[in-house]
Design a protein around this motif. Structure first.
Motif, short mmCIF file in Angstrom:
data_model
loop_
_atom_site.label_atom_id
_atom_site.label_comp_id
_atom_site.label_asym_id
_atom_site.label_seq_id
_atom_site.Cartn_x
_atom_site.Cartn_y
_atom_site.Cartn_z
N ALA A 119 0.83 -1.21 0.00
CA ALA A 119 0.00 0.00 0.00
C ALA A 119 0.86 1.26 0.00
N LYS A 120 1.95 1.25 0.78
CA LYS A 120 2.86 2.39 0.81
C LYS A 120 3.49 2.62 -0.56
N GLU A 121 3.92 1.55 -1.20
CA GLU A 121 4.54 1.68 -2.53
C GLU A 121 3.55 2.25 -3.53
N ILE A 122 2.33 1.74 -3.51
CA ILE A 122 1.31 2.21 -4.45
C ILE A 122 1.04 3.69 -4.23
N LYS A 123 0.86 4.09 -2.97
CA LYS A 123 0.63 5.49 -2.67
C LYS A 123 1.79 6.37 -3.13
N GLN A 124 3.01 5.91 -2.91
CA GLN A 124 4.19 6.67 -3.32
C GLN A 124 4.26 6.81 -4.83
N ARG A 125 3.94 5.72 -5.54
CA ARG A 125 3.99 5.78 -7.00
C ARG A 125 2.90 6.69 -7.57
N ILE A 126 1.71 6.64 -6.99
CA ILE A 126 0.64 7.53 -7.44
C ILE A 126 1.05 8.99 -7.25
N LYS A 127 1.70 9.26 -6.14
CA LYS A 127 2.14 10.64 -5.87
C LYS A 127 3.27 11.06 -6.80
N LYS A 128 4.23 10.15 -7.01
CA LYS A 128 5.40 10.50 -7.82
C LYS A 128 5.07 10.54 -9.31
N GLU A 129 4.32 9.56 -9.80
CA GLU A 129 4.07 9.44 -11.23
C GLU A 129 2.87 10.26 -11.71
N LEU A 130 1.86 10.41 -10.84
CA LEU A 130 0.63 11.07 -11.26
C LEU A 130 0.35 12.36 -10.49
N HIS A 131 1.17 12.65 -9.48
CA HIS A 131 1.04 13.89 -8.70
C HIS A 131 -0.34 14.01 -8.06
N LEU A 132 -0.82 12.88 -7.54
CA LEU A 132 -2.09 12.82 -6.83
C LEU A 132 -1.87 12.04 -5.54
N THR A 133 -2.82 12.18 -4.61
CA THR A 133 -2.71 11.43 -3.36
C THR A 133 -3.87 10.45 -3.23
N ALA A 134 -3.60 9.35 -2.54
CA ALA A 134 -4.61 8.33 -2.30
C ALA A 134 -4.54 7.92 -0.84
N SER A 135 -5.66 7.42 -0.33
CA SER A 135 -5.70 6.85 1.01
C SER A 135 -5.92 5.35 0.90
#
Length: 366
Positions: free
Chosen positions: A122-138
């Motif tokens: 879950a941490k990796e997915i959240k980090q990738r969404i933030k880094k690659e798509l510049h969005l945040t997820a919970s």
């Protein structure tokens, strides 16, 4: 023990707009139609501080937030971003169940990268969404879908919460029944009348009593109160119907105007049927009046329904059964084809990927 992750994008539509338009960052925005009957699709966190919420009337939202910026939805863009998010999910597991464009369940019990802890995935997915798509997820993590979904609502935005098996009963005990799957406003009201306000109180009810009061979903409530949810993460859904509907900006009572709207609904419906390769034998007309009374009328035929010429005569026939007038005008109209069949006329059992459509409104009769 299963390892289930629920990913929920934070204020997805609004966040995409703020990402794509830097001038909107840090400002209260609402995505939706800015009209008399417009509703908020998604509100940014800056707008939520004022009490603006999804499904709220846009007029009310603008009253409580004087600086609210209303942005028309760009649903093709949101679908595009959603596909990119799901591509990240599939790097870890193919057991991905989309719930909407901005949320999904992932079963990572056996994942592609052999990562032992769901929290690390879950941490990796959240980090990738933030880094690659510049969005945040919970993210919410637990051993079943019920608890993973509930957990994702904690610590938003950009949160991560875990409900472990030994914590489940205590966690559910204090949980408002409204937070349980399948408990909508009417069900919650019925539970409140029974003196049930939280999971602990729900746990005191027998399965037979819950079934008697709530029907088929009663046993599910019995299990939920005990942290039991055996539903698998389902990657495909059997499509049971295809439909569309429109809420009018002004109530309609003029027969010619209503017929024109019905025609446009039929055209839109046939386009969706063609796109989804769906064929059915039942057409259903839904009508909502200005007082929010809602009725449906259906007709089943031996013919396979997929073209305008197939559906329009039946839709007109159903419309003739509807009694409307100047004092009882129509607010919303919807049309659905169901009772799926194959080309040889048999019941269709093929599994198809779930698709997400968006409804539109028209305003031609001012």
């Amino acid at each position: 023990m299963r390892k289930i992750i629920h990913i929920d994008m934070d204020a997805f539509f609004a966040s995409v707009e703020q990402r794509d338009h830097p001038e909107l960052r840090g400002k209260p925005i609402a995505v939706g139609y800015d009209g008399v009957r417009g509703v908020v699709s998604t509100a940014s966190y800056e707008a939520r501080k004022y009490g603006v919420r999804s499904a709220m009337s846009m007029q009310i939202a603008k009253r409580i937030c004087k600086d609210l910026i209303v942005i028309p939805g760009r649903y093709d863009r949101y679908k595009e971003v959603s596909l990119a998010i799901h591509s990240i999910f599939h790097d870890y597991t193919d057991l991905v169940e989309p719930i909407s464009l901005d949320e999904a369940f992932l079963d990572v019990t056996h994942n592609k990268k052999d990562i032992p802890f769901a929290s690390e995935i879950a941490k990796e997915i959240k980090q990738r969404i933030k880094k690659e798509l510049h969005l945040t997820a919970s993210a919410g993590i637990s051993y079943n879908k019920l608890l993973a979904k509930i957990a994702s609502d904690f610590h938003k935005p950009d949160g991560l919460y875990i409900i472990r098996p030994h914590q489940a009963l205590d966690f559910i005990a204090q949980l408002p029944v409204e937070d349980l799957w399948g408990v909508g406003p009417k069900t919650a009201q019925k539970m409140h009348k029974m003196g049930i306000f939280n999971g602990e109180q729900l746990r005191q009810c027998s399965e037979n009593h819950l079934k008697a009061v709530f029907g088929k979903i009663g046993p599910a409530f019995y299990n939920y109160a005990r942290g039991i949810d055996e539903r698998p993460v389902v990657t495909n859904y059997a499509r049971k119907s295809v439909g569309c509907e429109r809420t009018f900006l002004e109530d309609l009572s003029l027969p010619s105007a209503i017929l024109i709207e019905l025609y446009h609904l039929v055209v839109e419906l046939t386009e969706r049927l063609e796109k989804s390769k769906f064929v059915g034998k039942t057409v259903t007309l839904k009508i909502k009046f200005n007082d929010f009374q809602q009725i449906t009328r259906s007709i089943t035929t031996h013919k396979r329904l997929r073209t305008k010429n197939d559906i329009l005569p039946l839709a007109k026939q159903l419309l003739q059964q509807i009694h409307y007038s100047n004092i009882h005008p129509i607010r919303l109209m919807g049309l659905t084809v169901s009772n799926s069949v194959t080309e040889d006329g048999n019941i269709k059992s093929e599994w198809v990927q779930l698709e997400f459509g968006f409804l539109s409104t028209r305003n031609k009769y001012r």
